[in-house]
Design a protein around this motif. Structure first.
Motif, short mmCIF file in Angstrom:
data_model
loop_
_atom_site.label_atom_id
_atom_site.label_comp_id
_atom_site.label_asym_id
_atom_site.label_seq_id
_atom_site.Cartn_x
_atom_site.Cartn_y
_atom_site.Cartn_z
N LYS A 334 0.84 -1.20 0.00
CA LYS A 334 0.00 0.00 0.00
C LYS A 334 0.87 1.25 0.00
O LYS A 334 0.62 2.20 -0.75
CB LYS A 334 -0.93 0.00 1.21
N LEU A 335 1.89 1.27 0.87
CA LEU A 335 2.76 2.44 0.93
C LEU A 335 3.66 2.55 -0.32
O LEU A 335 4.26 3.60 -0.54
CB LEU A 335 3.64 2.38 2.18
N CYS A 336 3.71 1.49 -1.11
CA CYS A 336 4.48 1.53 -2.37
C CYS A 336 3.57 1.82 -3.57
O CYS A 336 4.02 1.74 -4.72
CB CYS A 336 5.20 0.20 -2.59
N GLY A 337 2.30 2.12 -3.32
CA GLY A 337 1.38 2.52 -4.37
C GLY A 337 0.83 1.39 -5.21
O GLY A 337 0.18 1.64 -6.23
N LEU A 338 1.02 0.12 -4.79
CA LEU A 338 0.51 -1.01 -5.57
C LEU A 338 -0.81 -1.55 -5.03
O LEU A 338 -1.39 -2.46 -5.63
CB LEU A 338 1.56 -2.15 -5.59
N ARG A 339 -1.28 -1.02 -3.90
CA ARG A 339 -2.54 -1.50 -3.32
C ARG A 339 -3.22 -0.32 -2.63
O ARG A 339 -2.55 0.53 -2.04
CB ARG A 339 -2.25 -2.62 -2.33
N LYS A 340 -4.55 -0.29 -2.68
CA LYS A 340 -5.29 0.82 -2.08
C LYS A 340 -5.76 0.50 -0.66
O LYS A 340 -6.09 1.42 0.10
CB LYS A 340 -6.49 1.19 -2.95
N ILE A 341 -5.81 -0.77 -0.30
CA ILE A 341 -6.29 -1.15 1.02
C ILE A 341 -5.13 -1.66 1.87
O ILE A 341 -4.08 -2.02 1.34
CB ILE A 341 -7.40 -2.23 0.94
N ASN A 342 -5.34 -1.72 3.20
CA ASN A 342 -4.31 -2.20 4.10
C ASN A 342 -4.01 -3.68 3.87
O ASN A 342 -4.84 -4.43 3.35
CB ASN A 342 -4.74 -1.99 5.56
N CYS A 343 -2.82 -4.07 4.25
CA CYS A 343 -2.39 -5.45 4.07
C CYS A 343 -3.16 -6.39 4.98
O CYS A 343 -3.61 -6.03 6.08
CB CYS A 343 -0.90 -5.59 4.38
N SER A 344 -3.30 -7.62 4.51
CA SER A 344 -3.90 -8.70 5.29
C SER A 344 -2.93 -9.86 5.33
O SER A 344 -2.18 -10.09 4.37
CB SER A 344 -5.23 -9.13 4.67
N THR A 345 -2.94 -10.60 6.41
CA THR A 345 -2.01 -11.74 6.51
C THR A 345 -2.30 -12.80 5.46
O THR A 345 -1.47 -13.67 5.21
CB THR A 345 -2.12 -12.37 7.92
N GLU A 346 -3.48 -12.74 4.84
CA GLU A 346 -3.83 -13.70 3.78
C GLU A 346 -3.27 -13.29 2.42
O GLU A 346 -3.28 -14.07 1.48
CB GLU A 346 -5.35 -13.85 3.68
#
Length: 455
Positions: A334-346
């Motif tokens: 997310k902080l690298c601009g490749l995802r809009k939502i927070n990370c999930s362990t899955e």
């Protein structure tokens, strides 16, 4: 010996895709014209408006005219066992050979080009176009850019050349002279001067302007291949018409030839190097800190206002590079601009909690710094040693951020690091050299590559 003097009008383009709209044939017995033949033809395809503007032949004129198939037997009888003569013969011969192939016949007759013959019999002229030759010889052209008008003018020109110097005609008919593939305005004597070594070559027009720049391991063979075979027929025909001379620069190695070719194409912008001369759109990897103090990355197009920490030639290449960094250093997608939502362990890629503020900026930015440090390390200046043009010299190329920035040829006996660096000549940075380095660096021995200390 009899000669079939031919002129055709076409729909334009290459023989495989174009059609013949008119043909004229004059049979010359070596002394005078003994037979004439002329007809419009239905090309079975649309005639472009610019061709109509040139020839006056339009779709309405040919709609009820015979097709090539309908007249091919009569035409075959006129051409078979005679020498095929035309002004810029490969154009007319190429169209007719292709047309005969479509009806099951293979045209194999000796050829004579009145452009090439006139260069020998009337040397020193600035142009050997039919119009200029006829003007200089005071030969009337009754209907310019119509088959019979041009054919009759060519016949008069050919008749005068026969009477002026038949030995030139006879010599040109001898087999294996090595001239058949050459452009009509390119002297065979010049072809013999072309080196068989590795380097960059420049095709020049009648004004000495470079219209094509290429590289070759064997320059002479590569030049010959431009006008042989079936590849790129449109380009081949245009070059045949426009090439008058060739110059070259030896480079010593294929890698150096590719680098120099890229520099010269960007410097000269030859009109037939359209693929490489187009500006490359580049993408950059940018770094900044957000309001919470976390280091962030973003991929976007490069502009003149912001300098990226790394450059790429496509968004896909940039994203692939960034994903490798995310996995290697445990960064947040997310902080690298490749995802809009927070990370999930899955998720396949997930961070240690930076996007949810469970990992401190200090801890996270330490890994960001390691990633940026690796990028900076990979961008150090390197010096590459390559083969020279002679055994007595070596070529040296400096790369900055992966792009060629300087190069020079240095005498082997005086090649110390200080002397080499002083000899290097700066060149404009061309993005294509970045890809060339990637392509060839794995082929080099480690002792050919030196990492330079930052000044």
């Amino acid at each position: 010996m009899e000669f079939a003097i031919v002129d055709i009008e076409t729909t334009g383009g290459a023989p495989k895709h174009g059609g013949i709209t008119e043909i004229a044939v004059l049979i010359h017995d070596g002394k005078s014209i003994v037979k004439e033949y002329q007809t419009l033809l239905n090309p079975e395809q649309a005639i472009p408006t610019y061709i109509t503007g040139l020839t006056g032949i339009d779709n309405f004129m040919v709609r009820h005219e015979p097709t090539f198939e309908a007249i091919h037997e009569e035409l075959w009888e006129m051409l078979a066992d005679r020498v095929f003569v035309a002004h810029n013969v490969n154009f007319d011969y190429g169209f007719l050979r292709e047309a005969f192939m479509k009806v099951g016949k293979e045209l194999k007759t000796p050829k004579l080009c009145t452009v090439r013959l006139s260069r020998k019999i009337y040397p020193g002229m600035r142009s050997y176009s039919l119009g200029r030759l006829c003007e200089s010889q005071r030969i009337p052209i009754e209907a310019r850019h119509r088959a019979m008008g041009d054919a009759k003018a060519t016949a008069i020109l050919f008749d005068r050349m026969i009477k002026a110097d038949y030995q030139v005609i006879n010599h040109s008919l001898k087999k294996n002279t090595g001239e058949a593939f050459l452009p009509p305005n390119f002297p065979h004597s010049r072809f013999k001067e072309i080196p068989t070594s590795c380097g960059v070559y420049y095709m020049l027009d009648e004004h000495g302007k470079a219209i094509y720049v290429g590289k070759a391991i064997n320059i002479r063979e590569r030049f010959k291949n431009h006008f042989s075979g079936q590849l790129l027929p449109n380009l081949k025909q245009k070059l045949k018409t426009e090439v008058f001379d060739l110059k070259w620069e030896l480079t010593g190695s294929e890698f150096m030839a590719l680098l120099y070719e890229a520099l010269e194409i960007k410097r000269l912008w030859p009109k037939y190097n359209s693929a490489l001369k187009l500006p490359k759109r580049t993408f950059g990897l940018f770094h900044y800190e957000d309001n919470s103090g976390y280091g962030r990355f973003q991929v976007s197009k490069v502009t003149k206002y912001f300098k990226p920490i790394e450059s790429f030639f496509s968004m896909e290449e940039a994203n692939a590079f960034l994903k490798t960094g995310i996995v290697t250093y445990g960064l947040c997608p997310k902080l690298c601009g490749l995802r809009k939502i927070n990370c999930s362990t899955e998720d396949e890629m997930c961070c240690g909690g930076a996007c949810g503020f469970t990992e401190s900026p200090k801890e996270y930015n330490q890994r960001v710094g390691e990633f940026m440090g690796k990028i900076k390390e990979s961008q150090k200046e390197i010096l590459i040693r390559l083969e020279g043009r002679t055994p007595e010299e070596s070529a040296y190329c400096m790369f900055e951020s992966g792009m060629l920035s300087k190069f020079a040829y240095v005498d082997v006996k005086s090649a110390s690091e200080g002397n080499i660096l002083e000899s290097l000549t700066p060149v404009p940075k061309v993005p294509e050299t970045y890809y060339l380095l990637r392509q060839f660096i794995h082929q080099l021995n480690p002792e050919q590559i030196s990492v330079l200390e930052s000044s």
